[in-house]
Design an enzyme around this catalytic site. Sequence first.
Site, short mmCIF file in Angstrom:
data_model
loop_
_atom_site.label_atom_id
_atom_site.label_comp_id
_atom_site.label_asym_id
_atom_site.label_seq_id
_atom_site.Cartn_x
_atom_site.Cartn_y
_atom_site.Cartn_z
N LYS A 65 1.01 -1.27 -0.08
CA LYS A 65 -0.23 0.02 -0.01
C LYS A 65 0.92 1.31 -0.22
O LYS A 65 0.37 2.21 -0.43
CB LYS A 65 -1.25 0.09 1.18
CG LYS A 65 -0.31 -0.10 2.67
CD LYS A 65 -0.11 1.39 3.24
CE LYS A 65 0.80 1.14 4.31
NZ LYS A 65 1.35 2.34 4.82
N THR A 86 -3.52 5.64 4.28
CA THR A 86 -2.28 6.24 3.76
C THR A 86 -2.48 6.97 2.47
O THR A 86 -1.82 7.88 2.05
CB THR A 86 -1.03 5.15 3.43
OG1 THR A 86 -1.73 3.93 3.13
CG2 THR A 86 -0.10 5.16 4.58
O1 LIG Z 1 1.77 2.70 7.63
C1 LIG Z 1 1.19 3.65 7.99
C2 LIG Z 1 -0.26 3.86 8.61
O2 LIG Z 1 -0.94 2.63 8.76
C3 LIG Z 1 1.94 4.83 8.07
O3 LIG Z 1 2.03 5.29 6.63
P1 LIG Z 1 3.41 5.99 6.29
O4 LIG Z 1 4.62 5.58 6.41
O5 LIG Z 1 3.25 6.60 4.83
O6 LIG Z 1 3.51 7.29 7.25
#
Ligand SMILES: O=C(CO)COP(=O)(O)O
Length: 345
Positions: A191, A248
């Site tokens: 993701k 995200t």
């Molecule tokens: O995995 C995340 C939230 O579930 C954090 O995502 P980021 O690493 O893009 O901040």
Amino acid sequence: MKKVAVLGAGSWGTALSIVLSDNGHDVRLWTHRKEQAELINSTHKNEHYLEIMIPEKIVAFHDMKEALQDVDVVLIVVPTKAIREVCLQLEANLTHQPVIIHATKGIEPGTLKRVSQMIDEEMPSVQYEDIVVLSGPSHAEEVAMRQPTTVTVASLNEEYAKISQDLFFNEVFRVYTSNDVIGIELGGALKNIIALGAGISDGLGYGDNAKAALITRGLAEITRLGTYLGANPLSFLGLPGVGDLIVTCTSVHSRNWRAGNLLGKGKQLEDVLEHMGMVVEGVRTAEAAHQFAVAEQVEMPITSGIYAIIHNQKKPKEIVEELMKRDKREEMDDLASLLKNRYAR
Ligand SMILES: O=C(CO)COP(=O)(O)O
Ligand SMILES: NC(=O)C1=CN([C@@H]2O[C@H](COP(=O)(O)OP(=O)(O)OC[C@H]3O[C@@H](n4cnc5c(N)ncnc54)[C@H](O)[C@@H]3O)[C@@H](O)[C@H]2O)C=CC1
């Protein structure tokens, strides 16, 4: 109540330490930087990462051996790039066999290994079946503020999955269990690539239609690759799949979204990463997933497009054009056959 060593004092390691401490556990937060450990212990803050006060009961350590003394659980929360190095240190310092949980979201370029596979390779004292992964839609900033959050813990060892569920579960942190380690790890890792894409799309000035398309067709790619690698496709409809894609791709908290947004606005990758000052896992995972898609001929056009923008300096608008002009097709053709093959008796 358990003794837990949390390895990695970035945003996520700190937020999870707060959950564990709120649940009454004895938390030892290990960092490889001595000055950071000293600062946490004297100020009860971890300023570069989170803007809140850390409970005084949480003690930071620089000496890993000391942090590991008599612990029931080790929670590994360093970036994917640091997993092997930290596991080697962990293996060298462990004199007993605690439950090993990790909450890292990435895949290793070159080897294309998931985090639990890397832990397994670097730690002969740990059985692969016993490793637990924690994943789901959970920005550290919100978890640290005790805002309602749901995650999944997965292990082939049912007892360890339940121990991990009990360890973190509280009234603002709801934890589900699963035995689909592959699906839960891949959902959380892949993701990040799509979140970079959502940020790029927003940075280019595209709207909600484009983002919804990225999330939905991104989910199709994640399901395609995940099922190919042995995951349960239903896992991608759960918290570490759709849930984490939503959180995200749509949140300003996401480092992957923010990095993509700057790229979409025309900034260079090196400048973007320097500006972030925190790990942007999607950059390396895009490389790994693209390599895999090419080697195994799994169709992942969005992933490969994002890889080309990040690593081959392709113009984002050109990639969007290429994606939109791909051959016409039925929406569910290959996914339907993937599911049919999986459930056919
Ligand atoms: O995995 C995340 C939230 O579930 C954090 O995502 P980021 O690493 O893009 O901040
Ligand atoms: N921040 C979040 O909201 C969430 C993060 N994650 C995942 O958790 C993992 C860690 O992310 P964050 O804590 O956010 O990253 P971060 O960038 O905030 O912090 C990373 C930490 O790891 C440490 N580190 C780096 N290299 C190291 C090494 N070789 N040895 C020991 N420590 C090292 C750094 O000093 C830093 O303290 C990533 O895989 C991320 O995708 C998962 C869910 C939520």
